[in-house]
Design a protein around this motif. Structure first.
Motif, short mmCIF file in Angstrom:
data_model
loop_
_atom_site.label_atom_id
_atom_site.label_comp_id
_atom_site.label_asym_id
_atom_site.label_seq_id
_atom_site.Cartn_x
_atom_site.Cartn_y
_atom_site.Cartn_z
N ILE A 204 -11.32 17.64 -32.47
CA ILE A 204 -11.83 16.57 -33.33
C ILE A 204 -11.30 16.74 -34.75
CG2 ILE A 204 -13.91 15.55 -34.34
CD1 ILE A 204 -13.56 14.94 -31.38
N ASN A 205 -11.27 17.98 -35.24
CA ASN A 205 -10.76 18.24 -36.58
C ASN A 205 -9.33 17.76 -36.74
OD1 ASN A 205 -13.15 19.41 -37.43
ND2 ASN A 205 -12.48 21.50 -37.07
N ILE A 206 -8.52 17.98 -35.72
CA ILE A 206 -7.11 17.58 -35.80
C ILE A 206 -7.00 16.05 -35.81
CG2 ILE A 206 -4.90 17.63 -34.59
CD1 ILE A 206 -5.82 20.46 -33.58
N ILE A 207 -7.77 15.38 -34.98
CA ILE A 207 -7.76 13.91 -34.97
C ILE A 207 -8.11 13.37 -36.36
CG2 ILE A 207 -8.95 11.87 -34.06
CD1 ILE A 207 -9.30 13.54 -31.42
N LEU A 208 -9.16 13.92 -36.95
CA LEU A 208 -9.59 13.45 -38.27
C LEU A 208 -8.63 13.87 -39.38
CD1 LEU A 208 -13.43 14.11 -37.95
CD2 LEU A 208 -12.25 11.91 -37.80
N ALA A 209 -8.05 15.05 -39.24
CA ALA A 209 -7.09 15.51 -40.25
C ALA A 209 -5.87 14.61 -40.28
CB ALA A 209 -6.67 16.95 -39.96
N LYS A 210 -5.41 14.16 -39.12
CA LYS A 210 -4.29 13.22 -39.07
C LYS A 210 -4.63 11.92 -39.81
CE LYS A 210 -1.57 14.43 -35.02
NZ LYS A 210 -0.93 13.87 -33.81
N LYS A 211 -5.85 11.46 -39.62
CA LYS A 211 -6.27 10.24 -40.29
C LYS A 211 -6.34 10.45 -41.80
CE LYS A 211 -8.94 7.61 -37.96
NZ LYS A 211 -10.03 6.87 -37.28
N LEU A 212 -6.88 11.59 -42.22
CA LEU A 212 -6.93 11.91 -43.66
C LEU A 212 -5.53 11.92 -44.26
CD1 LEU A 212 -9.50 14.83 -44.14
CD2 LEU A 212 -9.51 12.64 -45.33
N LEU A 213 -4.60 12.55 -43.56
CA LEU A 213 -3.24 12.64 -44.08
C LEU A 213 -2.63 11.25 -44.22
CD1 LEU A 213 -0.82 14.34 -44.97
CD2 LEU A 213 -0.13 14.49 -42.57
N SER A 214 -2.84 10.39 -43.24
CA SER A 214 -2.30 9.03 -43.33
C SER A 214 -2.86 8.28 -44.52
CB SER A 214 -2.61 8.26 -42.04
OG SER A 214 -1.92 8.82 -40.94
N TRP A 215 -4.17 8.41 -44.74
CA TRP A 215 -4.78 7.77 -45.91
C TRP A 215 -4.21 8.36 -47.20
CZ3 TRP A 215 -6.59 3.32 -45.24
CH2 TRP A 215 -7.46 2.97 -44.19
N SER A 216 -4.06 9.67 -47.25
CA SER A 216 -3.57 10.31 -48.46
C SER A 216 -2.17 9.82 -48.82
CB SER A 216 -3.58 11.83 -48.31
OG SER A 216 -3.22 12.46 -49.52
N VAL A 217 -1.32 9.64 -47.80
CA VAL A 217 0.02 9.12 -48.04
C VAL A 217 -0.06 7.71 -48.62
CG1 VAL A 217 2.20 8.43 -46.97
CG2 VAL A 217 1.07 10.53 -46.24
N LEU A 218 -0.90 6.86 -48.05
CA LEU A 218 -1.02 5.49 -48.53
C LEU A 218 -1.59 5.45 -49.95
CD1 LEU A 218 -0.91 2.46 -48.35
CD2 LEU A 218 -2.96 2.50 -46.91
N PHE A 219 -2.63 6.23 -50.21
CA PHE A 219 -3.22 6.23 -51.55
C PHE A 219 -2.23 6.76 -52.58
CE2 PHE A 219 -7.81 6.72 -49.72
CZ PHE A 219 -7.66 5.49 -49.09
N SER A 220 -1.47 7.78 -52.19
CA SER A 220 -0.45 8.31 -53.10
C SER A 220 0.59 7.24 -53.42
CB SER A 220 0.23 9.53 -52.48
OG SER A 220 -0.67 10.59 -52.29
N ALA A 221 0.98 6.48 -52.41
CA ALA A 221 1.93 5.40 -52.62
C ALA A 221 1.34 4.34 -53.56
CB ALA A 221 2.32 4.78 -51.28
N MET A 222 0.07 4.01 -53.37
CA MET A 222 -0.56 2.97 -54.20
C MET A 222 -0.71 3.43 -55.65
SD MET A 222 -3.39 1.52 -51.50
CE MET A 222 -3.88 0.07 -52.45
N VAL A 223 -1.02 4.71 -55.85
CA VAL A 223 -1.10 5.22 -57.22
C VAL A 223 0.27 5.14 -57.88
CG1 VAL A 223 -1.58 7.24 -58.66
CG2 VAL A 223 -3.08 6.70 -56.74
N ASN A 224 1.32 5.44 -57.14
CA ASN A 224 2.68 5.30 -57.68
C ASN A 224 2.97 3.84 -58.04
OD1 ASN A 224 4.80 7.71 -57.67
ND2 ASN A 224 3.28 8.15 -56.09
N GLU A 225 2.45 2.92 -57.24
CA GLU A 225 2.62 1.50 -57.58
C GLU A 225 1.89 1.17 -58.88
OE1 GLU A 225 3.05 -1.55 -54.16
OE2 GLU A 225 1.52 -0.12 -53.47
#
Length: 516
Positions: A204-225
């Motif tokens: 379960i931790n790995i499933i959720l960690a993958k989701k966290l990482l995907s969000w972090s990439v998107l949020f990082s991209a949006m902050v750069n925008e």
């Protein structure tokens, strides 16, 4: 329907069973092997001294148990070790534990009667989960205490979680006409000796960690925008000269997200302009702060860590992890320590540290948006009201900062925190279940931090009135998230909004598909 015993159970299979409520079916060939394995043990153990069948357990193995007490021995083991304390783990984690234990038993090296796996299948499919407590296991002879509470439920004792409430196990069994497990030879030991609690929670931790990482990439991209950063730091050309898979995958994700953004700048169109060469001071930053510019280098190792953890945990999930190993093919029984949880413990500690770093990156990006002296384009705390009278996101920053601090404290590794016990029989232990549960807490905390970051990103976009210049991926998230968390100007309590945004991040599957 997902067949257990038919090849490797994957992370995707596991996710389908937990989050989409797919039902389990038992592979017929594997089920037949379970029966053959049980019959071999029954025949082989006659007139032999076999650990855990006609001996005591652990340091008590020196004592022989009489034939008339052999079945009672298994009941005694379950009842005596059902000694957990602390909070109940959530029902979906208990279900994950059951799936992991069933999958191991279906490998037909545990000497159990088919009644065990049939009962586990039925309970999993009906979402009847054992009441299992956080505290108890040291992860050496497996997750003894947590799995004892599973065993207690199976024999019709103890308690279950069903439809959000705690019930006596026998009450729910009677409601559905379920027959409690009868001990045949070694079902008690076969249930307790295993890494299934730490493995199920770890999956379960790995499933959720993958989701966290995907969000972090998107949020990082949006902050750069939002800050109108340059595009070269996530470019293919810059990242491909660094030979780490994770870094290059993160760079590719960012390029996919930002491909049609009208806010990201090309360095050659600005700083390389000959007209700028006579300036002594550049108002535009030549390079952004690390939390914006080094996203691929920070999140890349986290990507690699999650991938490694998945490989190890899936191997553990599909392994025989109890003792002794009943080998009907070689007509022998092998004693050892496959119940030891070091593989899982080490990966959970590494994952915990990686996710803590992810939350630290989120907090730094959040701080950049909230500190007008750093970003030089947003009001303090992204306050859309009257400065001094209103407070914007000021209060929420405290929550993010304190939560990240807790993650940092939780990141001490359990893997090296062995304490001998069990009359020094278990003289070096894994603390694997503790590691998995602490990792789960760090992951839950990180969703809270990222929720606050997203709320701040939305407010920033509204202040800059830049929605229509965002990339299509960023704009889609903005629109969806604003349905949950509307723009605010006046000060109102935010704790319910935080809870709603966190639930959205945990529950959404859209972003994972968008960035893979």
């Amino acid at each position: 329907m997902i067949f257990v015993g038919h090849g490797m159970l994957s992370l995707d299979d596991f996710s389908e069973l937990i989050y989409k409520q797919k039902e389990i079916a038992l592979d017929k060939t594997a089920l037949n092997n379970v029966e053959v394995n049980f019959k071999f043990l029954k025949k082989f153990s006659s007139n032999k001294l076999i650990y855990g069948i006609n001996t005591g357990f652990g340091p008590m193995a020196q004592y022989k148990v009489s034939e008339e007490n052999m079945l009672q021995l298994q009941y005694n083991l379950i009842r005596s070790h059902a000694s957990g304390s602390g909070k109940l783990i959530p029902a979906f984690l208990a279900k994950a534990l059951m799936i992991a234990r069933l999958n191991s038993l279906m490998l037909a090296h545990s000497g159990v009667h088919t009644e065990v796996v049939e009962l586990l299948k039925e309970l999993i499919n009906k979402n009847i989960n054992p009441c299992i407590y956080e505290h108890g296991g040291v992860g050496a002879s497996g997750d003894l205490v947590q799995l004892a509470h599973l065993g207690l439920m199976l024999i019709g004792e103890g308690e279950v979680l069903f439809e959000g409430e705690v019930h006596p196990a026998i009450e729910i069994f009677n409601r559905f006409g379920i027959k409690p497990l009868s001990i045949h030879i070694r079902e008690g030991l076969a249930l307790l000796n295993g890494t299934s609690a730490m493995t199920g929670i770890g999956m379960i931790n790995i499933i959720l960690a993958k989701k966290l990482l995907s969000w972090s990439v998107l949020f990082s991209a949006m902050v750069n925008e939002i800050v109108e950063a340059y595009d070269d730091h996530y470019s293919l050309e810059l990242n491909r000269v660094k030979l780490h898979k994770g870094q290059n995958e993160i760079g590719a994700m960012m390029r996919d997200i930002l491909i049609d953004s009208k806010m990201i700048r090309d360095r050659s169109e600005h700083l390389y302009d000959p007209a700028n060469q006579d300036q002594e001071f550049f108002e535009d930053k030549v390079q952004e702060y690390y939390s914006l510019r080094c996203v691929t280098q920070v999140l890349g190792p986290i990507y690699d860590t999650i991938e490694q953890a998945e490989n190890v945990l899936v191997n553990e999930l599909n392994s025989v992890n109890d003792n002794p190993v009943i080998d009907h093919e070689n007509q022998n029984i092998y004693h050892g320590g496959n119940f030891h949880g070091d593989y899982v413990s080490l990966e959970m500690d590494k994952l915990k540290i990686a996710i803590t770093k992810l939350s630290m990156l989120s907090e730094r990006q959040l701080n950049y948006l909230l500190n007008n002296k750093l970003n030089q384009k947003l009001p303090p705390f992204v306050n859309l009201g009257i400065l001094g009278l209103n407070f914007g996101m000021q209060g929420m920053q405290f929550t993010a900062t304190s939560t990240v601090a807790e993650n940092q404290s939780l990141s001490f590794p359990m893997y090296v925190h062995s304490i001998p016990n069990n009359n020094d029989n278990q003289d070096i232990v894994s603390m694997g279940c503790n590691a998995a549960l602490m990792t789960k807490r760090v992951i839950d905390n990180s969703f809270e931090v990222l929720a606050i970051q997203l709320m701040t990103i939305l407010q920033s976009i509204d202040y800059l009135e830049c929605r229509d210049r965002l990339s299509s991926v960023s704009r889609a998230l903005y629109d969806e998230a604003r349905e949950i968390f509307p723009k605010f100007i006046e000060d109102l309590p935010k704790y319910k909004d935080l809870r709603s945004v966190k639930e959205f991040l945990v529950g959404s599957a859209q972003i994972v598909a968008a960035t893979q």
